[in-house]
Scaffold this active site. Structure first.
Site, mmCIF file in Angstrom:
data_model
loop_
_atom_site.group_PDB
_atom_site.id
_atom_site.type_symbol
_atom_site.label_atom_id
_atom_site.label_comp_id
_atom_site.label_asym_id
_atom_site.label_seq_id
_atom_site.Cartn_x
_atom_site.Cartn_y
_atom_site.Cartn_z
ATOM 1 N N TYR A 1 -15.692 39.750 56.305
ATOM 2 C CA TYR A 1 -16.060 40.794 55.339
ATOM 3 C C TYR A 1 -14.961 41.821 55.177
ATOM 4 O O TYR A 1 -14.731 42.333 54.083
ATOM 5 C CB TYR A 1 -17.381 41.453 55.740
ATOM 6 C CG TYR A 1 -18.556 40.570 55.405
ATOM 7 C CD1 TYR A 1 -18.704 40.070 54.112
ATOM 8 C CD2 TYR A 1 -19.502 40.210 56.354
ATOM 9 C CE1 TYR A 1 -19.762 39.242 53.781
ATOM 10 C CE2 TYR A 1 -20.566 39.381 56.038
ATOM 11 C CZ TYR A 1 -20.682 38.902 54.751
ATOM 12 O OH TYR A 1 -21.711 38.077 54.423
ATOM 13 N N GLU B 1 -30.145 18.110 72.215
ATOM 14 C CA GLU B 1 -29.672 18.441 70.861
ATOM 15 C C GLU B 1 -30.660 19.334 70.111
ATOM 16 O O GLU B 1 -30.286 20.365 69.565
ATOM 17 C CB GLU B 1 -29.425 17.156 70.047
ATOM 18 C CG GLU B 1 -29.008 17.457 68.611
ATOM 19 C CD GLU B 1 -28.805 16.204 67.765
ATOM 20 O OE1 GLU B 1 -28.935 15.081 68.302
ATOM 21 O OE2 GLU B 1 -28.507 16.351 66.569
ATOM 22 N N ASP C 1 -30.284 12.653 69.339
ATOM 23 C CA ASP C 1 -30.766 11.609 68.426
ATOM 24 C C ASP C 1 -29.825 10.405 68.515
ATOM 25 O O ASP C 1 -28.704 10.514 69.018
ATOM 26 C CB ASP C 1 -30.757 12.100 66.971
ATOM 27 C CG ASP C 1 -31.783 13.216 66.727
ATOM 28 O OD1 ASP C 1 -32.743 13.322 67.530
ATOM 29 O OD2 ASP C 1 -31.606 13.956 65.729
#
Lengths: 370, 643
Positions: free
Chosen positions: A104, A203, A255
């Site tokens: 920013y 995960e 996964d």
């Protein structure tokens, strides 16, 4: 204008000197009437090499040149000068900022401003790569990313206000666990006492919550760590310290899809983006527990078809040096043949307790932990 | 004798009155919208022809007034030589009567179905006679005649006649009321006049639409087209009926002299060979020839080698005038590429193809099909686009090679362009009597393709050059901001003086940038200034050359220059890194649109370093001026290599 040497600590002065080297290079090129340029290692999978000493993957010797010859290159060099100046200011005034804050702040850098945060994050990494200092040395830190740990470990944390707090990550926290702070170095976080047999890095939040609800940490004397997708530096650093300083065996549970294998690779081998500090972040002893493509068949799990992107990612992993061993090669080729992928939570097919009562005990005993 | 009287002598009549009623669909009167356009077309063609024959710059006014019950009144007024009073009924009131029909030359009407068909259509649909006002000169009165047709006998009938006051010295005004419909769009009166104006830059056309809107299509050239030359028929270009007619009416008494005198390209030897092949005695009297004899002659024409007809009888519009016409119509076009091919022959008829491409990225949409402006003998063709050889030739070109969008590499391309094709011939082979489309004759198609491709090449080369320059300009723009900022910031960090960065900028740009500017002032001419900036790391020694226009006078080169062939040449000392130099000259005597860009060449600089010009590769410049056409070709090749 110039560095206020008197107020700078030695470490900070060294950091600045390294950054000034870059400013010097640009300045000298301009003064000599040459096209300004900087060299840096190629930061892609084509340029990572195995570091025998640390057992991790690091950048190789290929260099790329960032030159003002092209408009984009010129812009990056201008940004580099602005970022160096910004870091100088922070070091001199003993301030720090988050990466997001710096993004920013760059709004006011006119031509040098970034179009999104990934650009400014990446340039900060570039500066690490070139100078061999860490962004923490530049007074830049990431946002808290919300990874958490739950298990019988007692830590002493230095809070923002300067107090010290002692927290047991099982008894003193709720079901969400203890939030991993952005820095897990000695000055911020110390381990007081650890009573666990191994670490299970998970995960997804859903699976983490399932194991917490089923009391897996207590029943198997485990430390549960939620990776929250691709893990932040501090999460990986925490894992490494627990593994190497306290000798806890480490297992990664994700996964069964290509993106999850990449999570494991960045935990165990080192991520490509941060290959310059792999020896500091990677845990070579971390083992992949599952879900493996073989599990999909062995446990007859519910599946989804591999998408085109999945297939591309799997094929890309076949050419990734980090996955170049028989076991990974075999699993990835098997999955491509299968054409399927499964989530961790697919194990719920056999009931909510199946994962804690059957799957994990079976896998862990296969791996010789229990 | 007035010009009108001269013309009258050539006007002969043919009686085929009823033809119209049966065939109005193939004559372009099949619906009310079309009928109005056809009427304007016939009237305007007539007016243009009249003016040109009378050697006056055409000033034509078309008015369309809306009446009751789908009736419109069409008024067409010209400043031509007028028509002598006794000829008025024949010219306007009898089908297939005209000065064109029996003459072989490039002309607008050719078949002469012409204006009388409009008079007839008006009469059939409105029941009203046509009103013709005409005056042949300031010493003559202006007559106003109301005219009807006897559609069975092909006989005109003057219903009323009076002498009127007219402010014009000479000219003709035609007023016809008819059933019609007025529209705007691709096929409209407006469009017809717009495109007519492009290919007739010497004409000023004014349109007053039913709602009172007045549009002027201004004249962009003060030059009348050269008069087209009449030629005798070529044996390969005639039909049986025509041959019979000619044999009947010839003044020759022997067939060999008939062939020699009444046809072009037939000498005594050829005439004898023809008779021999046809098995007809050389001394036979032409008027005694029977149909079978004529047929035998027709096949003998095919077998005997006869030299092609002359082509110098054609009058192309010319690249300069096409450019002016297009520049006037498409204001602020980025570029106009033109090509006039040399004349060719098909089946005994000379023809010549011209093409042009206009590119205007601001005004023409880039995601729509390009507009195709088709013309035959300076007359726009609005209907049957798909059946026309021009369209077919354009569709066959792979436009992707020329940076236009074309799905599958076939069909009409998409892009901010308009393509113009002009077919000039003593006998334009239309697909039908309504003269909407040119037939697909292989010779013609090939020439159209070559002409259009040439324009496309030029367009691509110009646009690419422009784009490269634009990219470099953008880069220059941004580098000129970034590098100083970088110098300042690094100096600030290191607490040093800001370094001189100009040399670094030159290295980054790494180009010799050439920027021509063309300024035109009425009465003064074109002032051309070429800025050459050396944005490379070293000083460069170079020769600057600019191609001069074929016409116009070159003055005041600054600094002093020499001339070689069609080039102005400056021998220049070194230009140092970061330095710029200007070269200028003035061209007098051309219209503003005549110089739209300047081809500039640099000798002594590596081609990859040049932006906005070409590297000079030709050593073929000779001190004695070669054929300008050849130089053009040479340059084109150079450009091709550069691209």
């Amino acid at each position: 204008m110039s560095t206020n040497g008197a107020r700078l600590e030695d470490a900070d002065r060294e950091t600045l000197e390294a950054l000034y080297e870059l400013a010097h290079k640009i300045y000298d090129d301009l003064e000599d009437g040459d096209v300004p340029e900087l060299n840096l290692p190629v930061r892609s999978k084509s340029n990572i090499e195995f570091d025998e000493e640390h057992g991790v993957w690091k950048y190789g010797d290929s260099q790329s040149t960032r030159s003002a010859k092209k408009t984009d290159g010129a812009k990056m060099l201008l940004r580099t000068t602005y970022m160096i100046d910004f870091i100088r200011e922070m070091l001199e005034t003993d301030k720090s900022s988050t990466l997001r804050e710096m993004y920013y702040i760059s709004e006011g850098w006119d031509l040098a401003k970034f179009s999104d945060q990934s650009e400014s994050d990446k340039l900060a990494e570039d500066l690490e790569v070139i100078t061999e200092y860490l962004r923490e040395d530049f007074q830049l830190r990431p946002e808290e990313d919300g990874a958490r740990i739950l298990g019988d470990v007692t830590v002493e944390e230095e809070t923002r206000t300067g107090d010290t707090r002692v927290i047991n990550c099982q008894d003193d926290v709720g079901d969400a666990g203890y939030s991993v702070p952005y820095s897990v170095e000695e000055d911020k976080l110390r381990f007081v006492d650890i009573d666990a047999d191994f670490i299970l890095a998970i995960e997804t939040g859903g699976m983490f919550d399932r194991l917490v609800e089923n009391g897996f940490d207590e029943s198997h004397n485990a430390l549960l760590l939620h990776l929250k997708g691709q893990p932040a530096r501090s999460t990986r650093r925490l894992l490494k310290r627990l593994n190497e300083e306290y000798g806890l065996p480490t297992f990664v549970f994700t996964d069964a899809d290509p993106w999850s294998y990449r999570i494991y690779a960045s935990v165990a081998y080192g991520a490509i983006k941060t290959a310059h500090i792999s020896e500091y972040l990677a845990t070579p002893a971390a083992q992949y527990l599952g879900v493996t493509p073989s599990d999909i068949v062995n446990y007859d799990l519910p599946t989804d078809d591999l998408s085109e992107q999945d297939e591309r990612a799997l094929n890309s992993e076949l050419s990734d040096p980090r996955f170049d061993d028989d076991q990974w090669r075999g699993e990835i080729e098997f999955q491509l043949e299968l054409g399927k992928k499964s989530e961790q939570q697919a194990l719920a097919k056999y009931g909510l307790d199946f994962v804690t009562d059957t799957y994990l005990p079976e896998k862990l005993s296969e791996m010789g932990v229990i | 004798m007035s010009i009108a009287n001269e013309l009258a002598d050539k006007q002969r009549d043919i009686a085929v009155s009823e033809f119209f009623e049966r065939n109005k669909h193939i004559l372009g009167f099949d619906n009310t919208t079309r009928a109005l356009i056809t009427s304007v077309k016939e009237g305007v063609d007539n007016a243009l022809d009249a003016c040109e024959e009378g050697n006056v710059l055409p000033d034509i006014r078309v008015e369309i007034h809306e009446g009751d019950d789908d009736e419109y009144t069409l008024v067409i007024e010209d400043n031509g030589p007028g028509v002598v009073k006794r000829q008025v009924p024949k010219v306007f009131g009898r089908l297939l009567y005209g000065s064109q029909f029996h003459r072989i030359r490039q002309s607008r009407g050719q078949q002469g179905i012409g204006i009388s068909a409009v008079v007839m259509y008006g009469q059939l649909t409105s029941g009203q006679p046509a009103t013709i006002c005409t005056r042949v000169g300031p010493d003559h009165p202006a007559y106003e005649l109301d005219l009807r047709l006897d559609t069975k006998e092909n006989e005109p009938e003057v219903v009323d006649e009076e002498i009127v006051d007219w402010d014009k010295d000479s000219g003709t005004r035609l007023e016809i009321t008819m059933e019609a419909r007025y529209v705007r769009g691709a096929q409209s009166v407006y469009e017809y006049l717009r495109t007519t104006s492009i290919v007739n830059p010497h004409a000023e056309l004014t349109l007053v639409e039913p709602d009172g809107t007045t549009t002027k299509f201004p004249r962009s050239s003060e030059q009348l087209p050269p008069e087209t030359v009449e030629i005798k028929p070529h044996p390969l270009g005639i039909e049986l009926g025509q041959l019979q007619e000619m044999a009947k009416n010839t003044e020759a008494r022997k067939i060999t002299s008939f062939l020699q005198n009444d046809f072009c390209r037939v000498g005594l030897q050829t005439a004898r060979k023809i008779c021999d092949k046809a098995g007809i005695g050389e001394d036979r009297k032409p008027s005694y020839l029977k149909t079978d004899d004529c047929k035998a002659l027709m096949s003998a024409f095919e077998e005997v080698r006869i030299v092609s007809p002359p082509t110098d009888c054609l009058s192309p519009i010319g690249e300069t005038l096409i450019r002016r016409g297009l520049r006037t119509e498409f204001e602020d076009a980025d570029l106009v590429a033109t090509e006039t091919r040399s004349a060719e022959v098909y089946g005994g008829h000379p023809f010549q193809i011209e093409a042009a491409i206009v590119h205007n990225s601001d005004k023409l949409p880039d995601d729509e099909q390009v507009e195709i402006l088709r013309h035959a003998n300076r007359v726009p063709l609005l209907y049957q686009r798909g059946g026309c050889v021009s369209t077919k030739a354009i569709e066959d070109i792979d436009w992707r090679r020329y940076d236009l969008d074309q799905r599958g590499g076939q069909g009409i391309p998409h892009g901010s362009c308009a393509i113009l094709v002009h077919v000039a011939s003593t006998n334009v082979p239309f697909t039908s009597e309504s003269k909407d489309a040119v037939a697909d004759i292989p010779e013609i198609r090939k020439e159209i393709e070559l002409a259009v491709r040439e324009c496309a090449r030029e367009m691509r080369s110009q646009i690419r050059k422009g784009k490269k320059m634009k990219r470099l300009r953008q880069k220059e723009d941004i580098i000129r901001k970034i590098v100083p900022a970088m110098a300042e910031k690094s100096a600030q960090i290191l607490d040093k003086d800001v370094p001189d960065y100009e040399k670094a900028i030159a290295r980054i740009m790494n180009a010799v940038m050439v920027t021509p500017t063309i300024e035109y002032e009425q009465g003064v001419g074109h002032d051309i200034t070429i800025e050459v900036r050396n944005y490379t790391s070293h000083g460069k020694r170079m020769q600057v050359m600019a191609e001069l226009p074929a016409e116009g006078d070159v003055e005041d080169p600054e600094p002093d220059a020499g001339y070689r062939g069609n080039m102005i040449v400056w021998d220049e000392d070194k230009i140092d890194t970061g330095e710029a130099r200007e070269f200028s000259y003035r061209v007098r005597g051309l219209a503003e649109a005549d110089i739209q860009n300047v081809d500039i060449f640099l000798d002594g600089i590596d081609a990859t370093l040049i932006a906005g010009a070409e590297a000079w590769e030709g050593s073929e410049i000779e001190e004695t001026a070669p054929e300008p056409q050849e130089i053009d070709d040479g340059d084109e090749v150079t450009q091709e290599v550069q691209v």
